[in-house]
Design a protein around this motif. Sequence first.
Motif, short mmCIF file in Angstrom:
data_model
loop_
_atom_site.label_atom_id
_atom_site.label_comp_id
_atom_site.label_asym_id
_atom_site.label_seq_id
_atom_site.Cartn_x
_atom_site.Cartn_y
_atom_site.Cartn_z
N ASN A 50 -56.69 -26.48 37.33
CA ASN A 50 -55.92 -26.73 37.82
C ASN A 50 -54.93 -28.17 37.23
N ILE A 51 -56.26 -29.06 37.34
CA ILE A 51 -56.30 -30.34 36.31
C ILE A 51 -55.06 -30.52 35.00
N ILE A 52 -56.01 -29.20 33.86
CA ILE A 52 -54.50 -29.35 32.37
C ILE A 52 -53.61 -28.90 33.17
N LYS A 53 -52.79 -28.47 33.94
CA LYS A 53 -51.90 -27.79 34.13
C LYS A 53 -50.52 -29.35 34.78
N LEU A 54 -51.31 -30.02 34.79
CA LEU A 54 -50.82 -31.33 35.24
C LEU A 54 -50.32 -31.68 33.60
N PRO A 55 -48.39 -32.54 33.56
CA PRO A 55 -47.80 -33.00 32.42
C PRO A 55 -49.06 -34.61 32.46
N GLY A 56 -49.24 -35.00 31.58
CA GLY A 56 -49.39 -35.97 31.08
C GLY A 56 -51.03 -36.18 30.79
N VAL A 57 -51.61 -35.34 31.61
CA VAL A 57 -53.08 -34.72 31.41
C VAL A 57 -53.57 -35.41 30.13
N ASP A 58 -54.92 -36.00 30.06
CA ASP A 58 -55.52 -36.34 28.68
C ASP A 58 -56.83 -35.60 28.95
N LEU A 59 -56.78 -34.54 27.41
CA LEU A 59 -57.82 -33.62 27.59
C LEU A 59 -59.60 -34.14 26.92
N ASN A 60 -59.41 -35.70 26.49
CA ASN A 60 -59.81 -36.21 25.29
C ASN A 60 -60.01 -37.24 26.53
N SER A 61 -59.95 -37.93 27.25
CA SER A 61 -60.10 -39.62 27.55
C SER A 61 -61.53 -39.47 27.81
N ARG A 62 -62.35 -40.57 26.87
CA ARG A 62 -63.61 -41.29 26.84
C ARG A 62 -63.35 -42.03 28.25
N THR A 63 -65.02 -41.93 28.38
CA THR A 63 -65.57 -43.26 30.08
C THR A 63 -65.95 -44.30 28.50
N ARG A 64 -66.66 -45.03 29.90
CA ARG A 64 -66.82 -46.72 29.25
C ARG A 64 -68.13 -46.06 28.19
N GLY A 65 -68.82 -45.11 28.32
CA GLY A 65 -69.88 -44.49 27.35
C GLY A 65 -69.54 -43.83 26.79
N GLY A 66 -67.79 -43.32 26.12
CA GLY A 66 -67.60 -42.18 25.44
C GLY A 66 -67.51 -41.54 25.43
N GLU A 67 -68.26 -40.39 26.36
CA GLU A 67 -68.33 -39.23 26.58
C GLU A 67 -66.72 -38.51 27.10
N THR A 68 -66.49 -37.70 27.10
CA THR A 68 -65.47 -37.00 27.32
C THR A 68 -65.22 -35.59 27.96
N ASN A 87 -71.61 -24.78 32.46
CA ASN A 87 -71.10 -23.48 32.44
C ASN A 87 -70.22 -23.02 31.55
N ILE A 88 -70.43 -22.01 31.31
CA ILE A 88 -69.77 -21.49 30.24
C ILE A 88 -68.78 -20.73 30.04
N TYR A 89 -68.38 -20.58 31.47
CA TYR A 89 -66.63 -20.74 31.31
C TYR A 89 -65.77 -21.47 31.36
N VAL A 90 -65.92 -23.00 31.95
CA VAL A 90 -65.77 -23.84 32.06
C VAL A 90 -65.53 -24.84 30.64
N VAL A 91 -66.49 -24.38 29.68
CA VAL A 91 -66.69 -24.94 28.29
C VAL A 91 -65.43 -23.76 27.62
N GLY A 92 -65.08 -22.94 27.96
CA GLY A 92 -64.68 -22.01 27.00
C GLY A 92 -63.29 -22.24 28.02
N GLU A 93 -62.69 -22.89 28.62
CA GLU A 93 -61.98 -23.68 29.14
C GLU A 93 -61.18 -24.51 28.66
N CYS A 94 -61.83 -25.31 28.34
CA CYS A 94 -61.55 -26.31 27.27
C CYS A 94 -61.75 -26.22 26.56
#
Length: 108
Positions: free
Chosen positions: A32-50, A60-67
């Motif tokens: 649902n989130i990745i369908k939203l316009p303007g979503v940053d798929l590769n945003s980084r946390t303060r520690g650089g995590e995506t 969750n292998i299915y979430v990783v696969g979706e990403c």
Amino acid sequence: NQPDLDVNKRDSAGRSALHHACRAGNLEMVRNIIKLPGVDLNSRTRGGETPLMHAAQSGNIYVVGECLNSRFNPFFKNSLGQTVLDFASKFKNVYGQNLKQTIEQAIA
């Protein structure tokens, strides 16, 4: 009328809703989130995590696969020099699959 929502709004650690959904392993929410316009798929946390790193942390292998299928970048490193493969290496048997090997095959 709906109020304008900032899909990329972050908490104090720099995590967006997408980071949280990925870390929770919530496939439906991620979709649902990745369908939203303007979503940053590769945003980084303060520690650089995506979000993809958080998906790998969920195991969750299915979430990783979706990403990966949605073209999240698998090559970023966090502030400690870790990649998504480092996080995935902890999950050697997810539904009979090694998560790290699955990612390696997907990005080869």
